[in-house]
Design a protein around this motif. Structure first.
Motif, PDB file in Angstrom:
ATOM      1  N   ALA A  77       0.817  -1.207   0.000  1.00  0.00           N
ATOM      2  CA  ALA A  77       0.000   0.000   0.000  1.00  0.00           C
ATOM      3  C   ALA A  77       0.854   1.261   0.000  1.00  0.00           C
ATOM      4  O   ALA A  77       0.405   2.332  -0.421  1.00  0.00           O
ATOM      5  CB  ALA A  77      -0.928  -0.003   1.218  1.00  0.00           C
ATOM      6  N   MET A  78       2.102   1.126   0.457  1.00  0.00           N
ATOM      7  CA  MET A  78       2.995   2.284   0.525  1.00  0.00           C
ATOM      8  C   MET A  78       3.585   2.639  -0.838  1.00  0.00           C
ATOM      9  O   MET A  78       3.994   3.788  -1.059  1.00  0.00           O
ATOM     10  CB  MET A  78       4.126   1.985   1.519  1.00  0.00           C
ATOM     11  N   ARG A  79       3.633   1.709  -1.756  1.00  0.00           N
ATOM     12  CA  ARG A  79       4.287   1.955  -3.052  1.00  0.00           C
ATOM     13  C   ARG A  79       3.654   3.116  -3.821  1.00  0.00           C
ATOM     14  O   ARG A  79       4.374   4.013  -4.273  1.00  0.00           O
ATOM     15  CB  ARG A  79       4.273   0.668  -3.895  1.00  0.00           C
ATOM     16  N   PRO A  80       2.332   3.185  -3.993  1.00  0.00           N
ATOM     17  CA  PRO A  80       1.775   4.356  -4.701  1.00  0.00           C
ATOM     18  C   PRO A  80       1.905   5.643  -3.897  1.00  0.00           C
ATOM     19  O   PRO A  80       1.937   6.734  -4.485  1.00  0.00           O
ATOM     20  CB  PRO A  80       0.308   3.979  -4.919  1.00  0.00           C
ATOM     21  N   VAL A  81       1.978   5.536  -2.566  1.00  0.00           N
ATOM     22  CA  VAL A  81       2.108   6.743  -1.745  1.00  0.00           C
ATOM     23  C   VAL A  81       3.480   7.384  -1.953  1.00  0.00           C
ATOM     24  O   VAL A  81       3.620   8.614  -1.979  1.00  0.00           O
ATOM     25  CB  VAL A  81       1.881   6.400  -0.255  1.00  0.00           C
ATOM     26  N   ARG A  82       4.521   6.553  -2.109  1.00  0.00           N
ATOM     27  CA  ARG A  82       5.880   7.087  -2.294  1.00  0.00           C
ATOM     28  C   ARG A  82       5.981   7.965  -3.545  1.00  0.00           C
ATOM     29  O   ARG A  82       6.769   8.902  -3.582  1.00  0.00           O
ATOM     30  CB  ARG A  82       6.883   5.936  -2.406  1.00  0.00           C
ATOM     31  N   LYS A  83       5.161   7.673  -4.552  1.00  0.00           N
ATOM     32  CA  LYS A  83       5.261   8.399  -5.814  1.00  0.00           C
ATOM     33  C   LYS A  83       4.719   9.828  -5.723  1.00  0.00           C
ATOM     34  O   LYS A  83       4.972  10.633  -6.626  1.00  0.00           O
ATOM     35  CB  LYS A  83       4.502   7.635  -6.905  1.00  0.00           C
ATOM     36  N   ILE A  84       4.001  10.150  -4.673  1.00  0.00           N
ATOM     37  CA  ILE A  84       3.435  11.504  -4.568  1.00  0.00           C
ATOM     38  C   ILE A  84       4.173  12.345  -3.529  1.00  0.00           C
ATOM     39  O   ILE A  84       3.786  13.484  -3.273  1.00  0.00           O
ATOM     40  CB  ILE A  84       1.931  11.454  -4.219  1.00  0.00           C
TER      41      ILE A  84
END
Length: 372
Positions: free
Chosen positions: A310-317
């Motif tokens: 779940a953290m992977r898309p958060v890192r991109k922002i």
């Protein structure tokens, strides 16, 4: 005195009783205060806060002031707040849940069935790899059984003062009888009941006395009709003293989750749509194949993998958020990318299980010491 003891157990301090002067020059008349009249109000407050009301330690008959001080220390480890863990909150472990209910819940619920040779089991050992749900089972017992729950660790019954450790153990079991029906949960049991005389130089004298007192109290518990249960958890059952194993009549393996349980865990932590801090997180996962790929992972391992995925898309922002100047009104619109099966597999490649290699040892120990 009873109310003071209740207040001390609940808030770890004594109450201060004062009277406010309503008019200047008013004479304050000293009158005796009936503490018993205050207890019903305290009961209502405890019920509203979902807390347990305990009997006052001052009414503990047959104990001197020193023992009452030790009883106050042990009372701090009683669960006053409800842990709020239900049986249905524990995914999988159906056999372990059934055995725990059989040993702790049903003797309290149906006492007429547990007499004579069917007298209740007084000692249970939950053993298995770390992160498989042993402590959650104990919290479910505390939530569902309505017993006084003592959450005991090594720091609760080990003292640097000579003779205090065995006194703490004795007071613990006397308090459990006093507040019966009670459950004593001994977490990380190997830290207090490792094999005696093993290792360089053997045990310290104080440690031997404490272990002996614990064994004596467990033996007395098994011969009594008191509704007091000992629930122990251990990650290293092969280090436990054999005399303690004899007193822990039920020994239950809490193993790694099965494939259906792993699939249910992944779908629980990463549903198709969830809300994270006001931001919608979407997933497109093949739950069945991911359950097969996570063989050997414990429940806590799977939760960690789901968290990392779940953290992977958060890192991109993060860059957009860091570059935004505080105070500007044009806050960028945050849209998280969908978590895919490929993201989850990428996380698995870099997040290894914590206890897969130990399962063979647990299985071998189960074959030798199983008792369910």
């Amino acid at each position: 005195m009873e109310y003071e003891s209740y207040y001390l157990i609940k808030f770890q301090k004594y109450p201060k009783l004062t009277k406010k002067l309503t008019e200047p020059g008013e004479i304050l008349l000293l009158t005796s205060v009936d503490y018993r009249s205050l207890i019903p109000d305290a009961v209502k407050g405890a019920a509203n806060d979902s807390e347990r009301l305990l009997k006052p330690v001052s009414a503990f008959i047959g104990m001197n002031s020193e023992m009452r001080e030790l009883a106050a220390v042990i009372s701090r480890d009683i669960y006053l707040h409800n842990p709020n863990v239900r049986w249905d909150d524990i995914i999988g472990l159906e056999a372990a849940k059934r055995l725990v209910k059989e040993a702790v819940v049903y003797p309290i619920k149906y006492p007429q069935l547990f007499t004579g040779i069917l007298s209740p089991w007084k000692g249970l050992l939950l053993y298995g790899p770390p992160g498989t749900g042993k402590t959650m089972l104990a919290k479910a017992v505390a939530t569902e059984c309505n017993t006084t729950f003592f959450n005991i660790s090594a720091s609760s019954i080990v003292s640097k003062w000579r003779g205090d450790s065995e006194k703490l153990v004795r007071v613990l079991f006397e308090l459990a009888r006093y507040h019966a029906p009670s459950t004593i949960f001994l977490d990380e049991l190997e830290s207090v009941m490792s094999q005696r005389g093993v290792g360089q130089g053997g045990d310290h004298e104080g440690s031997r006395r404490m272990k002996t007192e614990l064994l004596v109290q467990m033996d007395g518990l098994a011969r009594s009709n008191d509704l007091v249960f000992v629930l122990a958890a251990s990650n290293l059952p092969w280090e436990l003293d054999h005399a303690m194993l004899r007193r822990l009549e039920k020994r239950i393996l809490v193993g790694l989750p099965s494939a259906p349980a792993r699939q249910a865990m992944i779908s629980h932590w990463l549903p198709p749509v969830s809300n994270t801090g006001g931001v919608e997180l979407r997933t497109e996962l093949d739950y069945d194949s991911l359950a097969q790929k996570t063989g050997g992972y414990s429940g806590s391992d799977i939760r960690l993998v789901c968290k990392e995925a779940a953290m992977r898309p958060v890192r991109k922002i993060f860059d957009a958020l860091e570059n935004h100047i505080e105070g500007q009104s044009n806050m960028p619109v945050i849209e998280l990318e969908t978590v895919t099966t490929a993201d989850f597999l990428e996380v698995i490649a870099h997040t290894k299980p914590s206890a897969r290699c130990l399962m063979d040892r647990y299985s071998a120990w189960e074959k030798e010491y199983e008792s369910v």
